[in-house]
Design an enzyme around this catalytic site. Structure first.
Site, short mmCIF file in Angstrom:
data_model
loop_
_atom_site.label_atom_id
_atom_site.label_comp_id
_atom_site.label_asym_id
_atom_site.label_seq_id
_atom_site.Cartn_x
_atom_site.Cartn_y
_atom_site.Cartn_z
N GLN A 1 -8.78 -7.21 -10.37
CA GLN A 1 -8.77 -6.12 -10.00
C GLN A 1 -8.80 -4.64 -11.10
OE1 GLN A 1 -9.26 -5.30 -6.19
NE2 GLN A 1 -8.05 -3.44 -6.66
N HIS B 1 0.44 -0.97 0.18
CA HIS B 1 0.12 -0.21 -0.23
C HIS B 1 1.22 1.51 0.30
CE1 HIS B 1 -2.38 -3.16 2.40
NE2 HIS B 1 -3.36 -2.56 1.12
P1 AMP Z 1 -6.09 -2.94 -0.55
O1 AMP Z 1 -6.30 -2.04 1.18
O2 AMP Z 1 -5.90 -4.82 -0.42
O3 AMP Z 1 -7.83 -3.72 -1.08
O4 AMP Z 1 -5.93 -2.89 -1.19
C1 AMP Z 1 -5.19 -1.39 -1.57
C2 AMP Z 1 -4.06 -1.55 -2.95
O5 AMP Z 1 -3.34 -2.05 -2.38
C3 AMP Z 1 -5.15 -2.52 -3.66
O6 AMP Z 1 -5.00 -1.58 -5.14
C4 AMP Z 1 -3.94 -3.01 -4.33
O7 AMP Z 1 -3.76 -3.79 -5.42
C5 AMP Z 1 -2.61 -2.59 -3.67
N1 AMP Z 1 -1.90 -3.70 -2.64
C6 AMP Z 1 -1.83 -4.84 -2.37
N2 AMP Z 1 -0.84 -5.73 -1.77
C7 AMP Z 1 0.00 -5.50 -2.64
C8 AMP Z 1 1.47 -5.38 -2.83
N3 AMP Z 1 2.27 -6.73 -2.35
N4 AMP Z 1 2.50 -4.54 -3.44
C9 AMP Z 1 1.52 -3.88 -4.56
N5 AMP Z 1 0.00 -3.17 -4.22
C10 AMP Z 1 -0.88 -3.63 -3.52
#
Ligand code: AMP
Length: 571
Positions: A436, A316
């Site tokens: 997504q 994030h």
């Molecule tokens: P989430 O809180 O899981 O909904 O993720 C929020 C955003 O962070 C989304 O766009 C995810 O794709 C991105 N994200 C989650 N994990 C990672 C990661 N390991 N590397 C890069 N982006 C991430």
């Protein structure tokens, strides 16, 4: 003045200023008196016309300056119309009035102007040296005459187009009259609190604050709101409600404006060469959010949005950092979206830690955290969904046997709402959730959201496990097994890069790695990275190899992009 007429379209010059000719000042109140005084001091030939001597003063003058109360300007203009001709410049010194009040003079063919000293003039002998003065003219030549006259009187002229007059005057009222209203309110409150001689007590603070503002603008903002100390603000409001409830709306309105300025200060700190880390402001409603972003939007600054469900990790933070580099203002949304969870999924158990998220987001560069309640996002009569088709949402995680397309319907609906609430120029997503990202990009394109969707690489633990909020569910032994996901993807991409053209054969190598790690995948598939159609061969197309598996109680996903035409993108 014949000279001046010939020069009417020439730029104002020192020569022109010495050719201003005869000046008639109509009205001998404080403003007229002070201007006449300044004109005489500047060596101009001045005649002052009070009541009953207006025409006498005007006859033969080259410039007529009407310095009477606003309500009388039109009458004076009508009265003098018979004594002027097309060579006489007729102006007024009102802040609130436009040039239209001089219509009778204009109808005689006279060019008209306004010249408003932006200063309170308490006496007829007030010195006007260095006082800024707003000027406007009915013709370029009239504007130049107003400018030249102002300069000659020692004023500092600046142009305000006539159609912006009301806004100009409102600004002046805010800066001057409202300041008095504000200070009187503060003094009143202090008196009610039992302090004697409130004005004397407040004066040093008021003068210092005004001086600071003059030096540094909004960077001079200090106090609880600038610090994000809403507990203190709540105490203030309670005290006001008890002692002076009539002041509470004023306090609230100014608090709102102060918060917006504090947000701007955080995104554009006035600390030279310094890196200023501050706690982002939390907003809970779309109304607060819009108000907080309004000044930045008004100034044409770029706004970046990073949507998250919180429990932040480096993945994030990489998105917030990228947004910080690209955009002037960074908003992170923090919302665990119930509509993207299935009935048997981990909504209730989803990890949450808002306080830590806000701190981490601030350190990474977020200015605002939009953290609405579920009821605010989805009121009881909420009845709309955004659904992407095109074969993107019913494959991989969207397969009916897995999370189903309802999951992505939840995602696209909430992302559409967030894009509308924030109105970002750029929104940042992670490649970690590759499907997504593809779906959101398609939605934004199809529905013409005026936003650029940026997708950034997956951030991994040192052993290759993709970072995920759900990794906290893993027991130590599961955490070790979870490495198998990334290793399986690596096996597939290694095979492809080594010349294996059959996706089935390459995927079989990946399946073997998963089996060795004791992982039974929900899927391990190779699909076109734009259309998500199945691909049988690795060729020039970008291929997404994606995996999902339940390890213990955690459902984990990961992917790799294989692009044989440009080398491999380490997703
Ligand atoms: P989430 O809180 O899981 O909904 O993720 C929020 C955003 O962070 C989304 O766009 C995810 O794709 C991105 N994200 C989650 N994990 C990672 C990661 N390991 N590397 C890069 N982006 C991430």
């Amino acid at each position: 003045m014949r000279e001046l007429e010939r020069n009417r379209d020439a730029p104002a010059s020192t020569e022109a200023s010495s050719e201003l000719g005869r000046l008639a000042v109509i009205g001998n109140g404080r403003v007229g008196g002070s201007l006449a005084h300044a004109a005489r001091a500047a060596g101009l030939e001045v005649r002052v016309g009070g009541r009953g001597q207006v025409l006498e003063a005007v006859r033969g003058s080259d410039i007529v300056l009407i310095c009477v109360p606003d309500r009388a300007i039109a009458d004076v203009s009508r009265e003098i119309a018979q004594a002027i001709d097309v060579t006489t410049y007729v102006g007024h010194v009102s802040g609130a009035s436009g040039l239209d009040v001089l219509r009778p003079a204009m109808e005689r063919g006279a060019p008209t102007f306004s010249l408003h000293p932006l200063q309170t003039i308490p006496e007829p002998t007030t010195t006007l040296l260095g006082v800024p003065a707003a000027v406007a003219g009915s013709t370029p030549a009239a504007t130049r005459i107003a400018t030249t006259l102002a300069e000659r009187l020692g004023l500092r002229p600046f142009e305000v187009p006539d159609d912006q007059r009301a806004a100009y005057h409102a600004a002046a009222v805010l800066a001057s009259n409202f300041l008095i209203a504000l200070e009187e309110t503060a003094a009143d409150l202090l008196t009610r609190a039992g302090v004697e001689d409130a004005r004397a007590v407040l004066t040093p603070l008021v003068l210092r604050t005004a001086a600071n503002w003059s030096d540094t603008g909004r960077a001079a903002l200090t106090g609880p709101i600038a610090r994000g100390d809403e507990t203190t603000v709540a105490r203030h409001r309670a005290a006001l409600r008890a002692m002076a409830p009539e002041f509470e709306p004023l306090y609230d309105a100014l608090a709102e404006r102060t918060r917006a300025l504090a947000t701007l200060n955080r995104s554009q700190p006035h600390v030279e060469g310094g890196t200023q880390v501050s706690t982002p402001r939390i907003v809970r409603t779309r109304e607060e959010l819009r108000a907080a972003l309004a000044p930045a939007r008004g100034e044409g600054r770029t706004i970046g949005l990073v949507p998250t469900m919180g429990f932040l990790h480096e993945g994030h933070l990489s998105l917030i950092q990228a947004a910080r580099e690209r955009c002037d203002v960074v908003v992170m949304s923090l919302f665990v979206n119930p509509t993207q969870f299935g009935p048997r999924e981990d909504l209730a158990a989803y990890p949450r830690d808002e306080a830590s998220d806000v701190t981490l987001a601030g350190e990474a560069g977020a200015d605002l955290v939009y953290a609405p309640d579920t009821g605010h996002v989805y009121p009881p009569d909420f009845a709309t969904v955004v659904e992407v088709g095109g074969g993107l949402t019913d494959v991989l995680c969207g397969d009916p046997a897995r999370r189903g397309s309802a999951h992505f319907r939840g995602v696209t609906t909430v992302v559409a709402k967030l894009l509308n609430a924030v109105g970002p120029d750029v929104a940042f997503f992670g490649q970690k959730d590759a499907q997504q990202a593809i779906i959101v990009r398609r939605m934004a394109r199809d529905l013409e959201f005026p936003v650029e969707i940026v997708v950034l690489p997956t951030v991994r633990e040192p052993d290759g496990l993709a970072m995920s909020s759900r990794n906290v569910y893993l027991q130590p032994d599961e955490r070790v097994r979870a490495r198998g996901l990334n290793r399986a993807l690596a096996a597939v991409s290694d095979a492809a890069r080594s010349g294996e053209t059959s996706t089935a054969r390459a995927l079989a190598l990946g399946e073997k790695v998963l089996a060795d790690a004791g992982i039974v995948p929900e899927y391990l598939e190779a699909r076109d990275a734009e259309t998500l159609a199945e691909v049988e061969r690795f060729d020039d197309r970008r291929v997404l190899v994606a995996v999902a598996a339940r390890i213990g109680s955690a459902r984990l996903i990961d992917n790799v992009l294989i692009d044989l035409s440009h080398g491999e993108d380490p997703a």
